[in-house]
Enzyme design. Structure first.
Site, short mmCIF file in Angstrom:
data_model
loop_
_atom_site.label_atom_id
_atom_site.label_comp_id
_atom_site.label_asym_id
_atom_site.label_seq_id
_atom_site.Cartn_x
_atom_site.Cartn_y
_atom_site.Cartn_z
N ASP A 19 14.52 23.01 -21.78
CA ASP A 19 13.99 23.34 -23.10
C ASP A 19 12.78 22.44 -23.32
OD1 ASP A 19 13.49 23.45 -25.91
OD2 ASP A 19 15.56 24.00 -26.28
N VAL A 20 11.62 23.01 -23.58
CA VAL A 20 10.42 22.18 -23.71
C VAL A 20 10.53 21.18 -24.87
CG1 VAL A 20 8.83 23.83 -22.61
CG2 VAL A 20 9.14 23.89 -25.11
N GLY B 63 -4.80 38.45 -28.71
CA GLY B 63 -4.37 39.12 -29.94
C GLY B 63 -3.00 39.72 -29.67
N LEU B 64 -2.75 40.93 -30.17
CA LEU B 64 -1.41 41.52 -30.08
C LEU B 64 -1.05 41.93 -28.64
CD1 LEU B 64 -1.76 43.76 -33.27
CD2 LEU B 64 -0.13 41.87 -33.00
N TYR C 104 2.93 29.10 -37.88
CA TYR C 104 2.60 29.56 -36.51
C TYR C 104 1.11 29.35 -36.26
CZ TYR C 104 1.96 32.42 -32.35
OH TYR C 104 1.62 32.84 -31.09
N ASN D 269 2.55 28.08 -21.24
CA ASN D 269 2.70 29.40 -21.89
C ASN D 269 3.89 29.47 -22.84
OD1 ASN D 269 2.66 32.54 -21.92
ND2 ASN D 269 4.66 32.04 -21.01
#
Ligand code: NDP
Ligand code: 8X3
Length: 251
Positions: A59-60, A183-184, A152, A86
């Site tokens: 877990d980061v 983007g999305l 976020y 990432n």
């Protein structure tokens, strides 16, 4: 020439998973990371047909766990050439007065502190070898703030600042630093953001054609295979149907 080693965080899903598949077929050996061990094992088996691959489950957010995992790598794997930061997610989409503090903690701890913990564990070797490439996956949310995106967006603005800081500080050591800001992209991202509410997740991409994780993976491949003297420092990638965080052409 021997293959370069890339460590990818968040390789169990979405952009990280797709990047692992693309790099495996393009002369990289891989260290794939994530929390979900079953997915890591499955991916390790699939990629073994193309490259040497090893998985690390951590877990980061777990600072000691990150350090111990990276230190546990066999010596032949310790020379990490490319780090792809990432792992990350959005948790919730609420006005600031209605936001959940647990969600805020998760986003700051994973997207910002987790990225720093992994970077710290990997950068020292790059500095010693005077070579390496760090690719930070930011977001359009790190370039613009949008309604209800508050924390976020703050976490991804932090990634943007860390990316620029890394590039300045590591320049003297010959280390490349790149930020990729999509983007999305249709991944598990919206299912995580909306805590498994499929209708809300699907609505994110309704009436428009989002990017697919492969689009980002191919861009990452391009970025990490430029000649030694070329560093692509900062990219924003939108679907054609998107012009900004809030301007999306939906049919
Ligand atoms: P996914 O939800 O599909 O993938 C997220 C990945 O991050 C998973 O592999 C997950 O692995 C890993 N992860 C999450 N939390 C942790 C943790 N605490 N410790 C270790 N690993 C963790 O989303 P995406 O592929 O879309 O997201 C990847 C990156 O791209 C993120 O940084 C995201 O912010 C960014 N991004 C996404 C966009 C989008 O529209 N999808 C647009 C712009 C940027 P596991 O659960 O196994 O630990
Ligand atoms: C993911 C893209 O627009 O949901 O970072 O913030 S967005």
């Amino acid at each position: 020439m021997s293959k370069r080693i890339a460590l990818i965080t968040g390789a169990t899903s979405g952009i990280g998973l797709s990047t692992a598949k693309v790099l495996a077929k393009n002369d990289f050996n891989l260290i794939i990371c994530g929390r979900r061990k079953d997915r890591l094992q499955e991916l390790e088996q699939e990629l073994a047909a193309f490259c040497d691959v090893i998985s690390l489950s951590f877990d980061v957010r777990d600072r000691a766990g990150v350090e111990a995992s990276v230190n546990s790598l066999p010596s032949s794997w310790k020379q990490i050439d490319v780090l792809i930061n990432n792992a990350g997610n959005a948790h919730g989409l609420s006005p600031i007065d209605q936001g959940s503090i647990d969600d805020w903690d998760a986003m700051i701890d994973i997207n910002v502190k987790g990225l720093l913990y992994v970077s710290k564990a990997v950068i020292s070797g790059m500095v010693e070898r005077k070579s390496g490439h760090i690719v930070n996956i930011g977001s359009i949310a790190g370039k613009e703030v949008y309604p209800n995106g508050n924390v976020y967006c703050a976490s991804k603005h932090a990634v943007d600042a860390i990316n620029n800081g890394m590039r300045m500080d590591l320049n003297q050591h010959g280390i490349k630093v790149t930020s990729i800001n999509p983007g999305l992209v249709e991944t598990e991202f919206s299912m995580v953001r909306f805590k498994g509410d499929k209708e809300k997740a699907d609505n994110t991409y309704k009436g428009m054609t989002p990017l697919m994780p492969e689009d980002i993976a191919e861009t990452i491949l391009f970025v990490v295979t430029r000649p030694a003297h070329v560093n692509i420092s900062d990219l924003i990638i939108f679907p054609t149907d998107q012009a900004s965080s809030t301007i999306v052409n939906r049919s």
